[in-house]
Scaffold this active site. Structure first.
Site, short mmCIF file in Angstrom:
data_model
loop_
_atom_site.label_atom_id
_atom_site.label_comp_id
_atom_site.label_asym_id
_atom_site.label_seq_id
_atom_site.Cartn_x
_atom_site.Cartn_y
_atom_site.Cartn_z
N ASP A 88 26.91 -36.31 -123.15
CA ASP A 88 28.19 -37.33 -123.53
C ASP A 88 28.77 -37.83 -122.45
OD1 ASP A 88 30.04 -37.04 -125.57
OD2 ASP A 88 30.50 -35.23 -125.44
N LYS A 113 27.91 -36.95 -136.14
CA LYS A 113 27.12 -37.44 -134.97
C LYS A 113 26.24 -36.62 -135.79
CE LYS A 113 30.76 -37.26 -131.49
NZ LYS A 113 31.51 -36.53 -130.59
N GLN A 155 32.64 -30.55 -128.62
CA GLN A 155 33.23 -31.71 -129.05
C GLN A 155 35.02 -31.36 -128.40
OE1 GLN A 155 32.79 -33.88 -131.31
NE2 GLN A 155 35.15 -34.52 -130.64
#
Ligand code: NDP
Length: 293
Positions: free
Chosen positions: A119, A52, A96
């Protein structure tokens, strides 16, 4: 059989994003900025976050990686989230997952400002998605929609069977594909571990989205000729012939399913790269304040 090359498509989309970033820079605007919080040393999480951050660099975004030991307290992690919520330089951020067991993932997700939740995991974004309102779509389903659209795969009126009902893949995918939208209008069957005779469901599918987490679970005898296969699974299986001791495989048994399919995503190089690219698209939207104004 056509391979849906997520790697190539994600590179194309990244180039498009890079052009937009260059234009923003030339106009003296604020460069999009994505932050990522990584707790602990889980190898898969480290590799996802690394990719990412690398992708941010590739398109010209600013990025910040906040690494914390897995002994971090829930309170300390929530304080980091509060800081990121307030930081005017950060347009969007991710934490994460998975997190260590002593940290409540739900609490963490709820603490993220929905305006920065690139997200798309916050219930506000999920609810807005379900109602067809402007929102950050969860990155993996968003990537799959892009993949279907850009490869000209017709979804309207098709019977789609989604296998797996997680909050981040299966359930949102089932909602998005059944929406009245350009990529949508499917008749969707959402299946899971309690589904009776799963093969009877998948055999009727025009499109299968497999998000289960079991290597090679969908086999050739479970699908019909001409099916479109979206394999979300990323599973590590031991492989002594590889330097790193494992290889990545999907939830679909490629060997037996690919010959019957009209389109199929490979693993790796299918859905995975599209997920990262969708996160960039959401961050771009966040920096342009396209979703929440
Ligand atoms: P979860 O573990 O959260 O969910 C798995 C789902 O599969 C559950 O709904 C479960 O059913 C269902 N399931 C399990 N066993 C069976 C079975 N025998 N028959 C039918 N359904 C079954 O997984 P995720 O959605 O988070 O991830 C799925 C896979 O996708 C993993 O391999 C993951 O690594 C990968 N992934 C890949 C991403 C990418 O970018 N490519 C992004 C996110 C995930 P039940 O609800 O009844 O338990």
């Amino acid at each position: 059989m056509n391979i849906l090359d997520g790697k190539a498509l994600s590179e194309t989309i990244k180039q498009e994003i890079a052009v937009q970033v260059a234009e923003i820079k030339a106009a003296g605007g604020k460069i999009p900025h994505l932050a990522a919080v990584l707790v602990g040393n889980d190898p898969a999480s480290q590799s996802y976050v690394k990719s990412k951050v690398r992708s941010c660099e590739q398109v010209g975004f600013n990025s910040t990686l906040i690494r914390q030991d897995d002994s971090i307290t829930e309170e300390a992690l929530l304080a980091i989230i509060d800081d990121l919520n307030e930081d005017p330089y950060v347009d969007g951020f991710i934490v994460q997952l998975p997190l260590p067991k002593h940290i409540d993932e739900e609490k963490v997700t709820l603490r993220i400002d929905p305006k920065k939740d690139v997200d798309g995991f916050h219930p506000i974004n999920f609810g807005r998605m379900a109602q067809g309102l402007a929102c950050y779509l969860p990155a993996t389903p968003y990537g799959i929609l892009q993949m279907l659209e850009r490869n000209g795969i017709e979804t309207s009126g098709k019977h789609c069977v989604v296998v797996g009902r997680s909050n981040i893949v299966g359930t949102p995918m089932s909602i998005l594909l059944s929406r009245k939208a350009k990529v949508g209008n499917c008749t969707v069957t959402l299946t899971h571990s309690r589904t009776r005779d799963l093969a009877a469901e998948t055999q009727r599918a025009d499109i299968i989205v497999a998000a289960i987490g079991i290597p090679g679970f969908i086999s050739g005898d479970m699908v019909k000729e001409g099916v479109v296969i979206i394999d979300v699974g990323i599973n590590r299986v031991e492989d002594a012939s590889r330097k790193r001791g494992y290889r990545l495989v999907g939830d679909v048994d490629f060997e037996s399913v690919a010959p019957k399919s009209s389109f199929i995503t490979p693993v790796p190089g299918g859905v995975g790269p599209m997920t990262v690219t969708s996160l960039l698209l959401n961050t771009l939207k966040a920096s342009k304040k396209e979703v929440y104004g």
